[in-house]
Design an enzyme around this catalytic site. Structure first.
Site, short mmCIF file in Angstrom:
data_model
loop_
_atom_site.label_atom_id
_atom_site.label_comp_id
_atom_site.label_asym_id
_atom_site.label_seq_id
_atom_site.Cartn_x
_atom_site.Cartn_y
_atom_site.Cartn_z
N ASP A 112 0.84 -1.19 0.00
CA ASP A 112 0.00 0.00 0.00
C ASP A 112 0.88 1.25 0.00
OD1 ASP A 112 -2.27 1.69 0.33
OD2 ASP A 112 -2.08 1.58 2.51
N ASP A 137 -0.39 4.97 1.06
CA ASP A 137 -0.69 5.88 2.18
C ASP A 137 -0.67 5.15 3.51
OD1 ASP A 137 -1.12 7.78 0.17
OD2 ASP A 137 -3.23 7.25 0.01
N ASP A 167 -2.28 -0.75 5.89
CA ASP A 167 -2.57 -0.25 7.24
C ASP A 167 -4.06 -0.28 7.55
OD1 ASP A 167 -2.74 1.89 5.28
OD2 ASP A 167 -3.01 3.28 6.95
#
Length: 185
Positions: A11, A13, A136
């Protein structure tokens, strides 16, 4: 015969790009109020700041995604992981369509060694079918077809689901162990 490397989706961000510190910086710049990372623990990003519209405002502001700081150790570790994994950068960029070009520019600047063929800017990550996924957000990892690895962030700090890592050094150690386990089978 070429040996197929295991695939790894990473990922952007909150994983290779430090959105937490960027939100804090932008909030201070726009509102004159300093927020500590500890104040964000256990809260969704959209509810973590006194002005509940701030995060939405920032992610829809020109320049926000283009100026994100790189997560410590991310560049070096991703380069190293590419020796043993087929690495893909995967971001649900369609949530904020204006971010597409900025995310592409950001990757060209900080991760120029990632081929355009290995960049996936999508909507729903449940379509991603890699051996490993580092993210996240539970909403992405809960549907991961491979091994889910949760990158620690304030918003996910109070929930235990999936294997958690706190840094890119921990990512490197975990994935090295995974490769050793696979090769011994």
């Amino acid at each position: 015969m070429k040996i197929k490397k295991p695939s790894l989706a990473i990922d952007m961000d909150g994983v290779i790009a430090d959105t937490e510190s960027h939100f804090i910086t932008w909030y201070h710049k726009d509102y004159g109020v300093h927020i500590n990372r500890e104040d964000l623990i256990g809260k969704p990003e959209s509810e973590a700041f006194p002005d509940k519209q701030a995060v939405w405002k920032f992610v829809n502001s020109p320049g926000f995604f283009r100026t994100l700081p790189v997560m410590p150790g991310a560049i070096e570790t991703v380069k190293e992981l590419m020796n043993d994994f087929e690495v893909y950068i995967v971001s649900a960029a369609m949530e904020f369509p204006q971010s597409l070009f900025e995310k592409h520019q950001w990757l060209q600047e900080h991760f120029p060694f990632i081929s355009w063929k290995n960049i996936v800017l999508c909507g729903d990550k449940s379509i991603i079918d890699t051996d490993y996924m580092i993210d996240d957000h539970f909403k992405n990892l809960d549907f991961c077809k491979g091994k889910a690895i949760l990158f620690h962030a304030a918003h996910n700090a109070t929930t235990d689901r999936h294997q958690r890592v706190h840094s890119w050094e921990e990512v490197k150690v975990l994935l090295k162990k995974e490769l050793e386990t696979e090769s011994s089978c």
